[in-house]
Design a protein around this motif. Structure first.
Motif, PDB file in Angstrom:
ATOM      1  N   ARG A 107       0.827  -1.215   0.000  1.00  0.00           N
ATOM      2  CA  ARG A 107       0.000   0.000   0.000  1.00  0.00           C
ATOM      3  C   ARG A 107       0.858   1.261   0.000  1.00  0.00           C
ATOM      4  NH1 ARG A 107      -4.458   1.674   4.442  1.00  0.00           N
ATOM      5  NH2 ARG A 107      -2.783   3.087   5.013  1.00  0.00           N
ATOM      6  N   ASP A 108       1.988   1.219   0.772  1.00  0.00           N
ATOM      7  CA  ASP A 108       2.842   2.408   0.882  1.00  0.00           C
ATOM      8  C   ASP A 108       3.549   2.750  -0.428  1.00  0.00           C
ATOM      9  OD1 ASP A 108       2.034   2.525   3.416  1.00  0.00           O
ATOM     10  OD2 ASP A 108       3.910   1.789   4.309  1.00  0.00           O
ATOM     11  N   VAL A 146       0.025   4.512  -2.314  1.00  0.00           N
ATOM     12  CA  VAL A 146      -0.861   5.496  -1.675  1.00  0.00           C
ATOM     13  C   VAL A 146      -0.024   6.395  -0.784  1.00  0.00           C
ATOM     14  CG1 VAL A 146      -2.917   5.878  -0.274  1.00  0.00           C
ATOM     15  CG2 VAL A 146      -2.734   3.806  -1.672  1.00  0.00           C
ATOM     16  N   PHE A 147      -0.057   7.703  -1.066  1.00  0.00           N
ATOM     17  CA  PHE A 147       0.786   8.655  -0.340  1.00  0.00           C
ATOM     18  C   PHE A 147      -0.044   9.771   0.269  1.00  0.00           C
ATOM     19  CE2 PHE A 147       5.145   7.490  -1.427  1.00  0.00           C
ATOM     20  CZ  PHE A 147       4.937   6.580  -2.463  1.00  0.00           C
ATOM     21  N   SER A 148       0.465  10.322   1.356  1.00  0.00           N
ATOM     22  CA  SER A 148      -0.098  11.562   1.900  1.00  0.00           C
ATOM     23  C   SER A 148       0.994  12.616   1.840  1.00  0.00           C
ATOM     24  CB  SER A 148      -0.495  11.389   3.367  1.00  0.00           C
ATOM     25  OG  SER A 148      -1.523  10.461   3.473  1.00  0.00           O
ATOM     26  N   VAL A 149       0.620  13.826   1.477  1.00  0.00           N
ATOM     27  CA  VAL A 149       1.591  14.914   1.461  1.00  0.00           C
ATOM     28  C   VAL A 149       1.118  15.975   2.443  1.00  0.00           C
ATOM     29  CG1 VAL A 149       2.684  16.718   0.060  1.00  0.00           C
ATOM     30  CG2 VAL A 149       2.208  14.467  -0.929  1.00  0.00           C
ATOM     31  N   ASP A 150       1.990  16.388   3.375  1.00  0.00           N
ATOM     32  CA  ASP A 150       1.576  17.412   4.367  1.00  0.00           C
ATOM     33  C   ASP A 150       1.819  18.807   3.836  1.00  0.00           C
ATOM     34  OD1 ASP A 150       0.775  15.502   6.198  1.00  0.00           O
ATOM     35  OD2 ASP A 150       2.849  15.219   6.895  1.00  0.00           O
TER      36      ASP A 150
END
Ligand SMILES: Cc1cc2nc3c(=O)[nH]c(=O)nc-3n(C[C@H](O)[C@H](O)[C@H](O)COP(=O)(O)O)c2cc1C
Length: 201
Positions: free
Chosen positions: A193-194, A197-201
């Motif tokens: 998953r990593d 799928v990413f999150s950006v702050d």
């Protein structure tokens, strides 16, 4: 009602259907309504969805379905997803049905591209309806198989899809209880998953 993640974990590409089970007319009507309601860029709707339950026609299509032959034969229904094949015809359709703003978007952003690119954009809309549809099937407890592995020109001929061309089909029905592709037998296979799928702050 099941939550969506549970549906995502449990839906799977059905490889073997129970040929004795048929989808009720009521559920077929609901599936037709779902496809009709599919979203698309500027509400362009460049598609046609053809439902087939007739065993003779299904067997004919099966002959042109390569490794998907048995699924096409045994499934309750086949839905063929096709796209308008002529850009000029598509442009007439949107001129008649869409608001000015949508036409302006098309004229500015899509129309100036080469024909192949316009046709790709139209096909993208049909693929989007596939995602919508597979989710609806899962929600309704209907098993499904998206299939690009079919002889598309042969499908066009058998279905007399004049002005449209086949992109893919979906087999629908109920799984054979022994289908070895079920997630309870064969766990889902995905990239980590990593990795995707990413999150950006
Ligand atoms: C556009 C598309 C075309 C596909 N074509 C075929 C096909 O022809 N035959 C088949 O058995 N599976 C086909 N698949 C199924 C994929 O292989 C499957 O979705 C993927 O391996 C993930 O497995 P899952 O759907 O069971 O989670 C297709 C899937 C998509 C989205």
């Amino acid at each position: 009602m099941k939550n969506f993640k549970t549906l995502a974990v449990n839906r799977y590409t059905t490889k073997k259907y129970d040929s004795t089970k048929r989808i009720s007319e009521e559920l077929v009507e609901e599936l037709k309504e779902v496809l009709w309601l599919s979203p698309s860029s500027i509400n362009s709707q460049p598609w046609r969805f053809t439902f087939i339950a007739n065993p003779t026609l299904k067997n004919e299509l099966a002959e042109y379905s390569f490794h998907n032959e048995e699924k096409v034969k045994d499934a309750s229904h086949i839905v063929v997803f096709s796209v308008i094949d002529d850009v000029a015809v598509f442009e007439k359709q949107i001129a008649k049905n869409l608001p000015e703003g949508a036409i302006a978007y098309y004229n500015k952003n899509i129309k100036p591209g080469p024909e192949d690119q316009i046709k790709n954009w139209m096909a993208h809309q049909v693929y989007l309806s596939l995602g919508f549809f597979l989710s609806a099937c899962a929600h309704m407890g209907i098993d499904s198989t998206p299939m690009e592995g079919i002889d598309k020109p042969a499908y066009n001929n058998l279905l007399k899809l004049d002005g449209y061309r086949t992109l893919f089909a979906v087999a629908l029905g109920y799984r054979d209880t022994g289908d070895s592709n079920q997630p309870v037998i064969k766990p889902k296979s995905r990239l980590d998953r990593d990795q995707v799928v990413f999150s950006v702050d």
